[in-house]
Design a protein around this motif. Structure first.
Motif, PDB file in Angstrom:
ATOM      1  N   ARG A 239       0.826  -1.205   0.000  1.00  0.00           N
ATOM      2  CA  ARG A 239       0.000   0.000   0.000  1.00  0.00           C
ATOM      3  C   ARG A 239       0.863   1.259   0.000  1.00  0.00           C
ATOM      4  N   ALA A 240       2.007   1.217   0.685  1.00  0.00           N
ATOM      5  CA  ALA A 240       2.902   2.380   0.707  1.00  0.00           C
ATOM      6  C   ALA A 240       3.387   2.728  -0.685  1.00  0.00           C
ATOM      7  N   HIS A 241       3.426   1.745  -1.593  1.00  0.00           N
ATOM      8  CA  HIS A 241       3.867   1.997  -2.961  1.00  0.00           C
ATOM      9  C   HIS A 241       2.771   2.603  -3.826  1.00  0.00           C
ATOM     10  N   ALA A 249       8.590   9.783  -1.844  1.00  0.00           N
ATOM     11  CA  ALA A 249       7.819  10.939  -2.311  1.00  0.00           C
ATOM     12  C   ALA A 249       7.047  10.605  -3.573  1.00  0.00           C
ATOM     13  N   ASP A 250       7.656   9.819  -4.460  1.00  0.00           N
ATOM     14  CA  ASP A 250       7.001   9.448  -5.714  1.00  0.00           C
ATOM     15  C   ASP A 250       7.236   7.971  -5.995  1.00  0.00           C
ATOM     16  N   PRO A 251       6.447   7.083  -5.368  1.00  0.00           N
ATOM     17  CA  PRO A 251       6.657   5.644  -5.575  1.00  0.00           C
ATOM     18  C   PRO A 251       6.352   5.197  -6.994  1.00  0.00           C
ATOM     19  N   ALA A 252       5.626   6.001  -7.775  1.00  0.00           N
ATOM     20  CA  ALA A 252       5.296   5.619  -9.145  1.00  0.00           C
ATOM     21  C   ALA A 252       6.543   5.455 -10.003  1.00  0.00           C
ATOM     22  N   VAL A 253       7.644   6.103  -9.614  1.00  0.00           N
ATOM     23  CA  VAL A 253       8.891   5.968 -10.374  1.00  0.00           C
ATOM     24  C   VAL A 253       9.320   4.515 -10.447  1.00  0.00           C
ATOM     25  N   GLN A 284      -3.035  -1.784 -14.867  1.00  0.00           N
ATOM     26  CA  GLN A 284      -1.659  -2.115 -14.538  1.00  0.00           C
ATOM     27  C   GLN A 284      -1.612  -2.952 -13.267  1.00  0.00           C
ATOM     28  N   VAL A 285      -0.759  -3.966 -13.277  1.00  0.00           N
ATOM     29  CA  VAL A 285      -0.524  -4.804 -12.105  1.00  0.00           C
ATOM     30  C   VAL A 285       0.974  -4.821 -11.843  1.00  0.00           C
ATOM     31  N   ILE A 286       1.362  -4.473 -10.628  1.00  0.00           N
ATOM     32  CA  ILE A 286       2.752  -4.599 -10.217  1.00  0.00           C
ATOM     33  C   ILE A 286       2.809  -5.748  -9.216  1.00  0.00           C
ATOM     34  N   ALA A 301      -0.256  -5.601  -6.566  1.00  0.00           N
ATOM     35  CA  ALA A 301      -0.864  -4.301  -6.308  1.00  0.00           C
ATOM     36  C   ALA A 301      -1.396  -3.747  -7.621  1.00  0.00           C
ATOM     37  N   LEU A 302      -2.593  -3.164  -7.567  1.00  0.00           N
ATOM     38  CA  LEU A 302      -3.229  -2.568  -8.734  1.00  0.00           C
ATOM     39  C   LEU A 302      -3.367  -1.076  -8.474  1.00  0.00           C
ATOM     40  N   PRO A 303      -2.406  -0.279  -8.956  1.00  0.00           N
ATOM     41  CA  PRO A 303      -2.368   1.144  -8.593  1.00  0.00           C
ATOM     42  C   PRO A 303      -3.637   1.909  -8.914  1.00  0.00           C
TER      43      PRO A 303
END
Length: 441
Positions: A239-241, A249-253, A284-286, A301-303
């Motif tokens: 969830r933190a991601h 600050a920007d986990p999407a990177v 998207q699935v990570i 995780a599904l952002p």
């Protein structure tokens, strides 16, 4: 939609029984709430039941945590992803002098270093185990030049763990607690056996459902695969991601594509920073999965949807179990269809198989590919420290296209994908189990 957790506890138990899984722990975050359920036992010998606060080995899911540690240091200006490893660790050496100077942190975190990296080496229980491991990497060969392709590399993440030690001045285990566990309040996430054993801990199991011959891997493997945690703690990390500022600050990177995978049929089409990347039904699935000695874990995780799922198990037919579970769960929560795993085509594909026969080898594994009546047979042979821990496998391969084959070992219900790459101006590779294994004869 309100979650019926009693229904999911029942389904978890039923699916575990079908797949001969001794014990399982499931947690998922949906619509802002975390749900948990468990099934089975931690150890078939003791019959101790799985509880929501039981710890399982999450194996290589640990790599996302190690990648996050590096990204935290990068955000604070302590290092850059394209910094050569040798600038931080002057003692770093691999067998190829050019690779030694060329390999960067980005290469390590995206499995593009080319290091033949399944060196499972016990360098002791002391705090200097990662330092000693890096010193032992001097003979590691390159499967390809740095940045040339993708091959899953455990050694790369152990080296990254040593980078973390050098930059923080702390052993990796303590740096992990300071950088991630304590900020997120993860009180049931640990790395050392003496900490894990304070809680109810799962034991891995072999194919017969009996406890595995060993509980864990050497401490030197830590940054690549030694975290033990509850499913709820793994969900909190996932969830933190999805939440800017929770850690990064920007986990999407970290979920931006870095490299296309040569075998896109085994869990993802691309790799980001630490994450495997895929798309299911337009979303998207990570993810990352992990295997240790008789234990298996996976984090999805599904952002776009904000949903995070962690499934931890201690044996049985893990791939079958995890696919059936996540398929049912995401259909129920989001009416999302999980793609079916790769399987043989309805009509046989005719391929000249002779160019693919031979012996392929890398650290920890020797693979024999032979032709029989116009079809290929793949036989794996564990080598080194993996002898006695990993079992040999035999796959009768069926062609999907001119370079892609599928096969499964006796007793397996899921098909494994094998992709052959014959380079006209260079070596040939077998892409299987995430690794690029070069043909040696």
């Amino acid at each position: 939609m309100k979650v019926d957790i009693e229904h999911w506890a029942s389904r978890l138990a039923a699916l575990a029984a079908d797949s001969e899984v001794p014990g399982a722990s499931l947690a998922f975050r949906y619509d802002g709430e975390v749900q948990e359920c468990v099934a089975g036992v931690l150890n078939t010998a003791t019959r101790a039941p799985v509880r929501a606060d039981s710890l399982f080995q999450i194996g290589s899911v640990t790599k996302v945590w190690t990648a996050t540690q590096i990204m935290l240091l990068a955000e604070r200006g302590r290092v850059a992803l394209d910094t050569p490893v040798a600038e931080v660790l002057p003692e770093f050496r691999v067998g190829d002098a050019r690779a030694t100077t060329a390999i960067t942190l980005r290469h390590l975190l995206t499995h593009t270093s080319g290091i033949d990296g399944d060196l499972f080496l016990d360098t002791g229980r002391g705090d200097g185990c990662l330092r000693r491991y890096v010193e032992a990497c001097t003979d590691l060969e390159q499967t390809f030049p740095a940045g040339d392709s993708h091959s899953y590399c455990n050694s790369g993440f152990i080296i990254a763990g040593r980078v973390i030690e050098r930059l923080t001045g702390k052993v990796w285990d303590q740096a992990l607690r300071d950088q991630i566990c304590e900020p997120l309040g993860l009180s049931r996430t640990w790395t050392l056996p003496e900490d894990v054993l304070r809680f109810g801990a799962a034991m891995g199991h072999g194919e017969a459902g009996t406890p595995s011959p060993a509980w864990g891997l050497p401490r030197s493997v830590g940054p690549a695969g030694l975290i033990c945690a509850t499913a709820a703690d793994v969900v909190a990390f996932g969830r933190a991601h999805l939440t800017p500022g929770a850690l990064l600050a920007d986990p999407a990177v970290m979920r931006e594509p870095q490299v296309d995978l040569p075998n896109p049929h085994a869990g993802g089409r691309q790799w980001g920073i630490g994450w495997s990347l895929d798309e299911w039904d337009g979303h998207q699935v990570i993810s990352h999965s992990g295997d240790t000695i008789g234990q298996h874990a996976v984090l999805w995780a599904l952002p776009e949807l904000g949903t995070v799922i962690a499934l931890l198990i201690n044996g049985g037919r893990s791939a079958e179990f995890q696919h059936r579970l996540v398929r049912e769960l995401l259909q129920e929560l989001h009416q999302l269809t999980v793609p079916a795993p790769i399987a043989p085509p309805d009509r046989p594909v005719e391929v000249d198989v002779e160019p693919f026969t031979g012996v392929y080898e890398r650290a920890g594994s020797r693979i024999h590919v032979t032709a029989h009546d116009g079809r290929l047979r793949l036989r794996t042979e564990p080598t080194g420290i993996l002898v006695g821990l990993a079992r040999p496998r035999v796959l009768e391969l069926a062609a999907v296209d001119a370079a892609t084959f599928v096969g499964r070992d006796e007793g397996d219900s899921m098909w494994d994908a094998v992709v052959f790459e014959n380079r006209p101006d260079g070596p040939s590779y077998l892409h299987y189990s995430g690794r690029a294994t070069p043909k040696v004869r």
